[in-house]
Write an enzyme that holds these catalytic residues in place. Structure first.
Site, PDB file in Angstrom:
ATOM      1  N   ARG A 178       8.315  -7.451   9.379  1.00  0.00           N
ATOM      2  CA  ARG A 178       6.459  -8.236  10.930  1.00  0.00           C
ATOM      3  C   ARG A 178       6.370  -9.195  11.362  1.00  0.00           C
ATOM      4  O   ARG A 178       5.774  -9.592  10.860  1.00  0.00           O
ATOM      5  CB  ARG A 178       6.373  -8.136   9.117  1.00  0.00           C
ATOM      6  CG  ARG A 178       6.219  -6.820   8.321  1.00  0.00           C
ATOM      7  CD  ARG A 178       5.269  -5.747   9.000  1.00  0.00           C
ATOM      8  NE  ARG A 178       5.533  -4.432   8.304  1.00  0.00           N
ATOM      9  CZ  ARG A 178       6.174  -3.956   7.762  1.00  0.00           C
ATOM     10  NH1 ARG A 178       7.384  -3.659   8.578  1.00  0.00           N
ATOM     11  NH2 ARG A 178       6.256  -2.971   6.858  1.00  0.00           N
ATOM     12  N   SER A 227      -3.012  -4.713   4.731  1.00  0.00           N
ATOM     13  CA  SER A 227      -1.895  -5.109   3.873  1.00  0.00           C
ATOM     14  C   SER A 227      -2.148  -6.752   4.011  1.00  0.00           C
ATOM     15  O   SER A 227      -1.805  -6.902   4.835  1.00  0.00           O
ATOM     16  CB  SER A 227      -0.599  -4.803   3.681  1.00  0.00           C
ATOM     17  OG  SER A 227      -0.208  -3.308   2.995  1.00  0.00           O
ATOM     18  N   GLU A 297       0.171 -11.482   5.480  1.00  0.00           N
ATOM     19  CA  GLU A 297       0.820 -10.488   6.748  1.00  0.00           C
ATOM     20  C   GLU A 297      -0.541 -10.225   7.372  1.00  0.00           C
ATOM     21  O   GLU A 297       0.137  -9.908   8.969  1.00  0.00           O
ATOM     22  CB  GLU A 297       1.246  -9.441   5.932  1.00  0.00           C
ATOM     23  CG  GLU A 297       1.889  -8.196   6.877  1.00  0.00           C
ATOM     24  CD  GLU A 297       2.014  -6.619   6.685  1.00  0.00           C
ATOM     25  OE1 GLU A 297       1.679  -6.004   6.981  1.00  0.00           O
ATOM     26  OE2 GLU A 297       2.275  -7.312   5.394  1.00  0.00           O
TER      27      GLU A 297
END
EC number: 1.3.1.98
Length: 316
Positions: A178, A227, A297
């Protein structure tokens, strides 16, 4: 609506554009959480040349941020100083060529995977499940269901903060989980993905499986941001949050989802401070319970309301 950051810079002092340039533009309607302040300037360029010329002529001290579908983002209540760039329809086209997909930075994951299916290109079905745009996938190495952007990306074209256009290969993006090393202020305007030969019916079946799994496990019809925390090595963020007793926990108008504990919800009247504060409450409880320090995130951008007020006051 949050505080305005104020369009202190006159439009006359900004580079001329062919696209749309809006001062004090509300961002809450453009993000999934439906909260937060305004952009000092919202720029929707006509095309790549318009974006490049604008950034090259823009004061180098002016911050620039790209905005996609606003799914994985908290815009703070004090708003976002500088220029927020939003890519419109001219950046949302997708073309298939053999096993290659050439995609505009504003194209959605659903469009990319659908064009791939029609062309018999397998391997990018997972993009169907990511609620964002190609630009966001490329910047954050977006992924789901065991796959990530780094596995299918060949190269991308970016407009750097200086206005320079540059093609970058997947190896030049420094991908990790990520994360990429794409410089701040750079805007991804296109990307080339490569898949493998597949049967359109089988590709559709995989897309349907992914869609059903998301529907069953995630609060898709809520004001959420996707998320919230990255999965720590060898762990699942949702399981750590659940074990710490955070399921259903609230702060102001924000709540940890009962359906999937790695999702935060705006129950209707939450400020971005409520949402971000709840996330920090969760991080603290998880750290106290398991010793694991969860990493965000979701991107948090802009100014807190109090900081924005102080900034406005000091400029008078």
């Amino acid at each position: 609506m949050g505080q305005a950051v104020g369009a202190e810079v006159s439009v006359a002092l900004l580079p001329k554009v062919r696209g749309k340039l809006t001062p004090d533009a509300p961002l809450a309607p453009l993000v999934w959480f439906k909260s937060g302040g305004t952009a000092q300037w919202l720029f929707e360029p006509a095309d790549v040349e318009d974006l490049s010329a604008f950034l090259s002529g823009l004061d180098s001290n002016m911050p620039v941020m790209a905005l996609g579908l606003g799914s994985n983002l908290i815009v703070r209540d004090g708003g976002v100083p500088g220029v927020v760039v939003r890519l419109g329809k001219s950046f949302a086209k997708v073309f298939a060529d053999g096993l290659t997909l050439r995609c505009g930075g504003g194209a959605s994951g659903i469009l990319v995977s659908s064009i791939a299916r029609d062309a018999g290109i397998a391997g990018v079905e997972f993009l169907r499940s990511i609620p964002g745009t190609v630009g966001g996938f490329v910047r954050m190495n977006g992924g789901a269901y065991g796959r990530e952007t780094a596995e299918v990306l060949v190269e991308c074209e970016v407009v750097l903060r200086s206005g320079e256009r540059r093609a970058l290969s997947v190896d030049e993006l420094g991908y990790s989980y990520r994360h990429s090393t794409l410089p701040e202020g750079a805007v991804v305007v296109s990307a080339t993905f490569r898949g493998e030969a597949g049967d359109p019916a089988a590709i559709q079946a995989e897309m349907d499986r992914i869609a059903a799994a998301r529907e069953e496990s995630q609060p898709l019809r809520s004001k959420t941001g996707g998320s919230t925390f990255k999965n720590p090595p060898g762990e699942k963020a949702w399981a750590l949050v659940d074990a710490a007793g955070c399921r259903g926990m609230k702060r102001g108008g924000a709540q940890v989802s009962e359906k999937h504990t790695n999702f935060l919800l705006n129950l209707g009247g939450a400020t971005s401070a409520d949402i971000e504060g709840l996330g920090e409450d969760v991080r603290a409880k998880v750290k106290a319970h398991s010793g694991v320090e969860l990493e965000w995130e979701i991107q948090r951008v802009g100014m807190f309301a109090d900081d924005a007020r102080e900034s406005v006051g000091s400029s008078k």
